[in-house]
Motif scaffolding. Structure first.
Motif, short mmCIF file in Angstrom:
data_model
loop_
_atom_site.label_atom_id
_atom_site.label_comp_id
_atom_site.label_asym_id
_atom_site.label_seq_id
_atom_site.Cartn_x
_atom_site.Cartn_y
_atom_site.Cartn_z
N UNK A 140 0.38 -0.82 0.07
CA UNK A 140 0.13 0.09 -0.09
C UNK A 140 0.51 1.36 -0.25
N UNK A 141 1.85 1.65 0.21
CA UNK A 141 2.46 2.59 0.76
C UNK A 141 3.93 2.21 -0.50
N UNK A 142 3.17 1.55 -1.41
CA UNK A 142 4.50 1.84 -2.73
C UNK A 142 3.26 1.95 -3.53
N UNK A 143 2.06 1.71 -3.81
CA UNK A 143 1.11 2.00 -4.90
C UNK A 143 0.78 3.39 -3.80
N UNK A 144 0.55 3.94 -2.81
CA UNK A 144 0.33 4.97 -2.67
C UNK A 144 1.24 6.39 -3.19
N UNK A 145 2.87 5.82 -3.01
CA UNK A 145 3.80 7.19 -3.71
C UNK A 145 4.42 6.94 -5.20
N UNK A 146 4.06 5.68 -5.62
CA UNK A 146 4.71 5.96 -6.58
C UNK A 146 3.52 6.26 -8.13
N UNK A 147 2.04 6.35 -7.36
CA UNK A 147 1.09 6.38 -8.32
C UNK A 147 0.29 7.77 -8.01
N UNK A 148 0.74 8.07 -6.36
CA UNK A 148 0.39 9.74 -5.96
C UNK A 148 -0.14 9.81 -5.95
N UNK A 149 -1.37 9.58 -4.88
CA UNK A 149 -2.67 9.32 -4.69
C UNK A 149 -2.64 8.69 -3.49
N UNK A 278 -25.40 -10.26 -15.49
CA UNK A 278 -25.38 -9.05 -16.28
C UNK A 278 -24.21 -8.51 -15.63
N UNK A 279 -23.02 -8.06 -16.74
CA UNK A 279 -22.35 -7.37 -16.18
C UNK A 279 -21.90 -6.25 -16.89
N UNK A 280 -22.73 -5.50 -17.54
CA UNK A 280 -22.90 -4.18 -18.32
C UNK A 280 -22.89 -2.86 -16.98
N UNK A 281 -22.74 -1.88 -17.20
CA UNK A 281 -22.45 -0.57 -16.61
C UNK A 281 -20.98 -0.57 -15.91
N UNK A 282 -20.24 -1.62 -15.86
CA UNK A 282 -19.70 -1.39 -14.40
C UNK A 282 -18.53 -0.75 -15.26
N UNK A 283 -17.94 -0.30 -14.09
CA UNK A 283 -16.45 1.28 -13.76
C UNK A 283 -15.43 0.47 -14.88
N UNK A 284 -14.34 1.10 -15.58
CA UNK A 284 -13.18 1.27 -16.08
C UNK A 284 -12.70 -0.44 -15.44
N UNK A 285 -11.99 -1.03 -15.88
CA UNK A 285 -11.24 -1.76 -15.57
C UNK A 285 -9.44 -2.15 -15.27
N UNK A 286 -8.59 -1.95 -14.63
CA UNK A 286 -7.17 -2.50 -14.95
C UNK A 286 -7.10 -4.19 -13.95
N UNK A 341 3.92 -0.67 -13.70
CA UNK A 341 2.56 -0.48 -15.16
C UNK A 341 1.34 -0.05 -14.69
N UNK A 342 1.30 -1.22 -13.05
CA UNK A 342 0.32 -0.59 -12.30
C UNK A 342 -0.03 0.76 -11.98
N UNK A 343 0.95 1.53 -11.49
CA UNK A 343 0.80 2.78 -10.14
C UNK A 343 0.63 3.36 -11.64
N UNK A 344 1.28 3.64 -12.92
CA UNK A 344 1.30 4.79 -13.78
C UNK A 344 -0.15 4.85 -14.84
N UNK A 345 -0.93 3.33 -14.31
CA UNK A 345 -2.52 3.73 -15.19
C UNK A 345 -3.06 4.02 -14.02
N UNK A 346 -2.58 4.34 -12.66
CA UNK A 346 -3.24 4.52 -11.21
C UNK A 346 -3.70 6.62 -11.51
#
Length: 351
Positions: A140-149, A278-286, A341-346
């Motif tokens: 969680x620390x790494x995601x927060x820092x590398x994705x800036x959120x 029914x999987x319609x209307x879901x948010x964007x997915x990574x 790749x994950x951090x850049x997408x976030x």
């Protein structure tokens, strides 16, 4: 691998020694390759040699049979001490409580320097039975820092003390709490995402589906890292990677039976989101899948189903990596590429 090399590795690694494996990855690549052993190739994919070295060492550690949840949790905590690396420097970490399905849940908020207005509500993996805020602290620390959120890690209730659908209902309640309290958390309510790894990815997928079906605030993005998606059907990847790649077939059955002792619940999308009609209307997915993961095929199937239902999808497939690789962030090479790749997408999606 020779017995002599096995002995050297066994003498220098103990499950209780934090960061014990980090020095190994400072050795020259050729030395690490020799320590890892002959290349492993299955189903057209070659296992990343640095991950193979980690698995080689993990197999040398004392084995503990999953006789009860407490023993399994202790072993998982010890394994998570092996290779977290130096924790990412987060400006502020705050322990707090959030709303669960039946009372308050523990949670931890990570705020990096220069954080944007996005938030990832994160659910840890561990088969709905093991894992906690500490086992996934480094991730969680790494995601927060590398994705800036900001990242809000939620300590949902675990099985078998709290069987399904308790974890799912806790996740839904915690996510909606985060949206309701977005301003208090310093984020934009329109930029609150949901995510998790493995069993946590299962919970994130359930949140994304159920918020749509229940007309609740919906995630800006769902982040599914090698998720468990179907507790009923068995696919070929379960046989191909049944043992030796972090998550075993024995693990899968043990976790499933603890989370869903009532087998009649397993086809319900509240625990098997791949089975939703029914999987319609879901948010964007990574969606992240791994080539050496017994859950690989259900992840690939969900990617196809999401696309067929018209949902925006970014599918990051990592053919040389195993289940659980997000927690191996300090392993060089492909593991770090997957994290980047994950951090850049976030960063792109939530800023």
């Amino acid at each position: 691998m020779s017995p002599r090399l096995d002995a050297v590795l066994r003498d220098t690694i103990t499950a209780a020694q934090a960061n014990a494996l980090v020095p190994l990855y400072k050795l020259p690549a050729a030395v690490r390759r020799r320590l890892a052993g002959a290349p492993i190739q299955i189903d057209g994919n070659t296992l990343d040699p640095d991950v193979q070295l980690l698995l080689r060492i993990e197999n040398l550690l004392p084995r503990t049979t999953k006789t009860d949840a407490a023993t399994a949790r202790a072993r998982f905590r010890n394994l998570c001490k092996l290779i977290p690396g130096t924790p990412a420097e987060v400006q502020r970490v705050t322990d707090l409580t959030v709303r669960g399905a039946a009372g308050q849940l523990g949670a931890r908020l990570y705020v990096p320097a220069g954080a944007g207005r996005g938030l990832l509500v994160f659910f840890h993996g561990g088969g709905w039975v093991v894992g906690d805020l500490d086992t996934h602290d480094a991730l969680c620390r790494a995601i927060a820092v590398d994705a800036g959120l900001r990242v809000l890690s939620v300590d949902y209730r675990l099985a078998p003390e709290a069987p399904a659908p308790t974890g799912a209902e806790d996740a839904i309640a915690a996510f909606t709490w985060a949206v309701d309290h977005a301003e208090d958390l310093g984020v934009d309510p329109a930029l609150v995402a949901v995510g998790g790894d493995s069993a946590g990815g299962n919970l994130a997928a359930v949140v994304a589906q159920q918020t749509v079906r229940r007309d609740l605030p919906q995630p800006a993005l769902q982040v599914l890292l090698y998720p468990s998606l179907d507790l009923v059907a068995r696919r070929p990847s379960r046989d191909l990677f049944s043992d030796g790649f972090i998550l075993t077939e024995e693990d899968i059955i043990w976790y499933r039976d603890h989370y869903t002792p009532d087998s009649t619940l397993r086809p319900d999308p509240i625990v098997s989101p791949l089975r939703a009609e029914d999987l319609t209307g879901l948010p964007p997915t990574y969606l992240s899948t791994a080539g050496f993961d017994p859950l690989r095929d259900e992840g690939l199937e969900y990617a196809e189903a999401l696309t067929a239902a018209g949902n925006p999808l970014t599918h990051a497939h990592h053919p040389s990596l195993p289940h659980g690789h997000a927690n191996l962030r300090t392993v060089p090479g492909k593991v770090q590429e997957a994290h980047a790749h994950l951090a850049d997408h976030l960063r792109a999606a939530l800023h």
